[in-house]
Design a protein around this motif. Structure first.
Motif, PDB file in Angstrom:
ATOM      1  N   VAL A   6       5.495  35.503  31.771  1.00 17.60           N
ATOM      2  CA  VAL A   6       6.199  34.849  30.565  1.00 17.60           C
ATOM      3  C   VAL A   6       7.179  35.740  30.232  1.00 17.60           C
ATOM      4  O   VAL A   6       8.294  35.255  29.820  1.00 17.60           O
ATOM      5  N   GLY A   7       6.861  37.009  30.309  1.00 19.66           N
ATOM      6  CA  GLY A   7       7.904  38.031  29.627  1.00 19.66           C
ATOM      7  C   GLY A   7       9.214  37.933  30.733  1.00 19.66           C
ATOM      8  O   GLY A   7      10.452  37.931  30.305  1.00 19.66           O
ATOM      9  N   GLU A   8       9.031  37.970  31.848  1.00 18.15           N
ATOM     10  CA  GLU A   8      10.030  37.980  33.133  1.00 18.15           C
ATOM     11  C   GLU A   8      11.027  36.746  32.820  1.00 18.15           C
ATOM     12  O   GLU A   8      12.152  36.712  32.753  1.00 18.15           O
ATOM     13  N   GLU A   9      10.203  35.706  32.504  1.00 15.42           N
ATOM     14  CA  GLU A   9      10.902  34.177  32.425  1.00 15.42           C
ATOM     15  C   GLU A   9      11.675  34.445  31.200  1.00 15.42           C
ATOM     16  O   GLU A   9      12.640  33.837  31.045  1.00 15.42           O
ATOM     17  N   ARG A  10      11.151  34.973  29.823  1.00 14.07           N
ATOM     18  CA  ARG A  10      11.997  35.044  28.722  1.00 14.07           C
ATOM     19  C   ARG A  10      13.237  36.003  28.931  1.00 14.07           C
ATOM     20  O   ARG A  10      14.385  35.741  28.714  1.00 14.07           O
TER      21      ARG A  10
ATOM     22  N   TYR B  25      12.948  43.333  24.959  1.00 16.06           N
ATOM     23  CA  TYR B  25      13.606  42.903  26.202  1.00 16.06           C
ATOM     24  C   TYR B  25      15.087  43.118  26.269  1.00 16.06           C
ATOM     25  O   TYR B  25      15.353  43.560  27.363  1.00 16.06           O
ATOM     26  N   LEU B  26      15.849  43.183  25.299  1.00 15.29           N
ATOM     27  CA  LEU B  26      17.075  43.772  25.249  1.00 15.29           C
ATOM     28  C   LEU B  26      17.202  45.156  25.768  1.00 15.29           C
ATOM     29  O   LEU B  26      18.145  45.570  26.586  1.00 15.29           O
ATOM     30  N   GLU B  27      16.397  46.048  25.132  1.00 15.75           N
ATOM     31  CA  GLU B  27      16.340  47.523  25.932  1.00 15.75           C
ATOM     32  C   GLU B  27      15.948  47.640  27.185  1.00 15.75           C
ATOM     33  O   GLU B  27      16.666  48.427  27.790  1.00 15.75           O
ATOM     34  N   GLU B  28      15.280  46.764  27.476  1.00 19.56           N
ATOM     35  CA  GLU B  28      14.762  46.799  29.044  1.00 19.56           C
ATOM     36  C   GLU B  28      16.021  46.621  29.903  1.00 19.56           C
ATOM     37  O   GLU B  28      16.356  46.975  31.126  1.00 19.56           O
ATOM     38  N   LEU B  29      16.576  45.296  29.443  1.00 19.83           N
ATOM     39  CA  LEU B  29      17.810  44.796  30.310  1.00 19.83           C
ATOM     40  C   LEU B  29      18.993  45.840  30.226  1.00 19.83           C
ATOM     41  O   LEU B  29      19.499  45.726  31.337  1.00 19.83           O
TER      42      LEU B  29
END
Length: 261
Positions: A4-8, A41-45
């Motif tokens: 779900v996290g990857e899809e987000r 999520y933004l930090e990881e990307l």
């Protein structure tokens, strides 16, 4: 990270590719998660060099602010450009007069014009000219070829400038096939180079129908020089389906989207 996290995260990147930026509060609403989760999520990307965080959200990373040389552009999305070229050539009818601009995507359509009758091609790039000459010498292309002259850009193997623009003004075409460097619904179609953009603008003004040919990498990108608004374009041919988020805007502008399969 869960599926779900990857899809987000994929949703964030897709939105970023189409719109050029994302806002944290909008992602919170759309993804139904907390602002802390969105920031993570933004930090990881960002750590993966897929975006750049800014206050209140993130923006798309544009690794190149200038146009790659012609030979380099030929290597990018080569298979996709062939499909786009084939789809574009299918729109050409016998006896048509067509502008083919200098893009490596538009160049691909020349290979699929060989069964057309009495086509007049007006070209601007040396590679396109050489290709047409070769096919004509082999008696595979029977139409007429005009080469638009002007100032030569050696790295891009094309002509542009005021002389080329004046020559274009002497012709009227049925269709203009345009290659672009960026497409956004709120900015229209854009180019890296102003001189090249001004020439492409002339093609649109002197054609009954304007057809944009672009691979997926140009979608959601906005470059230095504006060529035209979407309402000035009749057809867009790409290697992907029309983004659902753009459907209403394109329909309102009267643009037909063709997915080159």
């Amino acid at each position: 990270m869960s599926l779900v996290g990857e899809e987000r995260k994929d949703f964030i990147l897709n939105t970023l590719n189409l719109e050029g930026k994302v806002k944290t509060f909008e992602l919170v609403e759309k993804l139904k998660v907390s602002s802390e989760t969105v920031r993570r999520y933004l930090e990881e990307l960002e750590a993966e060099n897929k975006l750049k965080r800014v206050y209140g959200g993130a923006v798309k990373i544009n690794l190149a602010r200038e146009e790659p040389p012609h030979l380099k552009r030929e290597e990018l999305y080569a298979d996709e450009k062939k499909r786009i070229g084939r789809a574009a050539a299918s729109l050409v009818e016998d006896n048509d007069v067509i502008f083919i601009d200098d893009g490596t995507t538009t160049q691909q359509m020349i290979h699929f014009l060989l069964n057309k009758k009495n086509i007049t091609v007006l070209a601007f790039s040396a590679p396109a000219l050489y290709l047409l000459i070769d096919y004509k010498n082999k008696e595979l292309f029977s139409g007429d070829v005009y080469f638009i002259g002007g100032k030569v850009n050696a790295s891009q193997a094309r002509v542009s400038g005021s002389m080329a623009e004046r020559m274009v003004e002497q012709f009227y075409a049925d269709k203009a096939f345009i290659s672009i460097d960026g497409l956004m619904v709120n900015r229209g179609i854009t180019s890296f180079d102003a001189e090249r953009g001004q020439l492409a603008r002339k093609l649109i003004e002197h054609s009954k129908q304007s057809i944009v040919m672009t691979d997926r990498s140009k979608l959601g990108e906005g470059q230095f020089y504006k060529l035209a608004d979407l309402k000035e374009i009749d057809i867009i041919i790409s290697d992907v389906n029309m983004p659902k988020e753009w459907e209403a805007d394109l329909q309102a502008s009267g643009v037909t989207w063709i997915h080159a399969m």
